[in-house]
Design an enzyme around this catalytic site. Structure first.
Site, PDB file in Angstrom:
ATOM      1  N   GLN A  31       2.023   3.964 -16.695  1.00  0.00           N
ATOM      2  CA  GLN A  31       3.076   4.916 -16.246  1.00  0.00           C
ATOM      3  C   GLN A  31       3.966   4.577 -15.065  1.00  0.00           C
ATOM      4  O   GLN A  31       5.153   4.547 -15.453  1.00  0.00           O
ATOM      5  CB  GLN A  31       2.083   6.147 -15.542  1.00  0.00           C
ATOM      6  CG  GLN A  31       2.813   7.177 -14.780  1.00  0.00           C
ATOM      7  CD  GLN A  31       2.021   8.189 -14.120  1.00  0.00           C
ATOM      8  OE1 GLN A  31       1.755   9.192 -14.964  1.00  0.00           O
ATOM      9  NE2 GLN A  31       1.945   8.187 -12.984  1.00  0.00           N
ATOM     10  N   GLY A  52      -2.371  17.622  -8.838  1.00  0.00           N
ATOM     11  CA  GLY A  52      -3.391  18.248  -7.684  1.00  0.00           C
ATOM     12  C   GLY A  52      -4.561  17.789  -8.063  1.00  0.00           C
ATOM     13  O   GLY A  52      -4.622  16.727  -8.352  1.00  0.00           O
ATOM     14  N   GLY A  64      -7.205   8.743  -3.127  1.00  0.00           N
ATOM     15  CA  GLY A  64      -6.172   8.192  -3.830  1.00  0.00           C
ATOM     16  C   GLY A  64      -4.820   8.627  -3.547  1.00  0.00           C
ATOM     17  O   GLY A  64      -3.814   7.908  -3.201  1.00  0.00           O
ATOM     18  N   HIS A  65      -4.938   9.923  -3.853  1.00  0.00           N
ATOM     19  CA  HIS A  65      -3.638  10.785  -3.581  1.00  0.00           C
ATOM     20  C   HIS A  65      -3.237  10.688  -2.138  1.00  0.00           C
ATOM     21  O   HIS A  65      -1.856  10.468  -1.999  1.00  0.00           O
ATOM     22  CB  HIS A  65      -3.624  12.152  -4.143  1.00  0.00           C
ATOM     23  CG  HIS A  65      -3.884  12.484  -5.676  1.00  0.00           C
ATOM     24  ND1 HIS A  65      -5.033  12.795  -5.953  1.00  0.00           N
ATOM     25  CD2 HIS A  65      -3.362  12.447  -6.724  1.00  0.00           C
ATOM     26  CE1 HIS A  65      -5.229  13.013  -7.200  1.00  0.00           C
ATOM     27  NE2 HIS A  65      -4.032  12.515  -7.882  1.00  0.00           N
TER      28      HIS A  65
END
EC number: 6.3.2.1
Length: 291
Positions: A164, A42, A47-48
């Protein structure tokens, strides 16, 4: 607006119906029933939204999860103050996502923190893992849970979180998970600062100083023709010229192993950097090629 669901049972039912409808209504040349998944915590920024736009471009049913995962926060980290802006996030996803999965902690971990966890391995103890012990075990555990819950055909991640991405890709390969991982380039501000939910914590002076990270990466890339040692030295020199930065690490790694390269390395590499500006910790990276 996307449909917001908060339970696993409702999500699975909604997705099953959406797949069936897509098969009935879709054309033969479009993967109408494909599910494309973007996991997030959230506090969505551009970018998201680039990740979700990529998911939309891939075609099919776009699912975005919004879940602040407590397993990947160590003691003393910013779990409690991590921004939670669900209403604004859902509004930002209008026209991009079909379904938003926003479960509670109790929904994801009904019996308390998971006793069964994914062990991220030796690479997870390096770089971010050295600063945040246990972070990647918690991250991979929730990603594995979400992939099992959503059962997507494709999952989209951002290159900004390079370690990641490497560990998720390795988990998918090692556990033979039936999903394709798509990676989207880091999205940056006009001055080069990588977009991050934590940028909102930067004061004006720290915000001005933080651009040194992307400048150090640019210096590293410019020095690539001189070899791996020159790459690291060029980036370090730019960091050293900014008094406001407190460096956590700066390292050049092999993208296949994510281990530090030696002086004779040739071929693809990734320059990783993490630093603090005041109380805010930022990460960045750049993929380069050393001839």
């Amino acid at each position: 607006m996307p449909q917001v669901v908060s339970t696993i049972a409702e999500l699975r039912s909604t997705l099953a119906s959406a797949r069936e409808s897509a098969v009935r209504e879709g054309s033969s040349d479009a993967p109408a029933s494909r599910v494309v998944f973007v996991p997030t915590m959230g506090a969505l920024h551009d970018g998201h939204l680039q990740l979700v736009s990529r998911a939309r471009d891939l075609g099919g049913i776009v699912v975005v999860s919004i879940f602040v995962n407590p397993l990947q926060f160590s003691a003393g980290e910013d779990l409690d103050r991590y921004p939670r802006t669900l209403d604004a996030d859902v509004a930002a996803l209008d026209g991009l996502a079909d379904i938003v999965f926003a479960p509670s902690v109790d929904e994801m971990y009904p019996y308390g923190p998971s006793e069964t966890r994914v062990a991220a391995g030796p690479v997870a103890a390096l770089y971010e893992g050295a600063v945040r012990p246990g972070h990647f075990d918690g991250m991979l555990t929730v990603v594995a849970k979400l992939l099992n819950i959503v059962a997507p055909d494709v999952a989209v991640f951002g290159q900004k979180d390079a370690q990641q991405v490497h560990l998720v890709g390795r988990m998918v390969r090692d556990l033979n998970l039936p999903v394709t991982i798509a990676v989207v380039d880091t999205v940056r501000e006009a001055d080069g600062l990588a977009l991050s939910s934590r940028n909102r914590y930067l004061g004006a002076d720290d915000r001005a100083a933080a651009v040194v990270l992307s400048q150090a990466l640019a210096a590293a890339e410019a020095a690539a023709a001189q070899g791996a040692d020159a790459v690291a030295a060029a980036a370090q020199a730019r960091i050293d010229a900014e008094p406001a930065v407190k460096l956590d690490y700066l390292v050049v790694v092999d993208p296949e192993t994510f281990l530090a390269v030696d002086a004779g390395h040739h071929g693809p590499a990734v320059v990783l950097v993490a630093a603090r500006f005041g109380t805010t910790r930022l990460i960045d990276n750049e993929r380069i090629s050393i001839p």
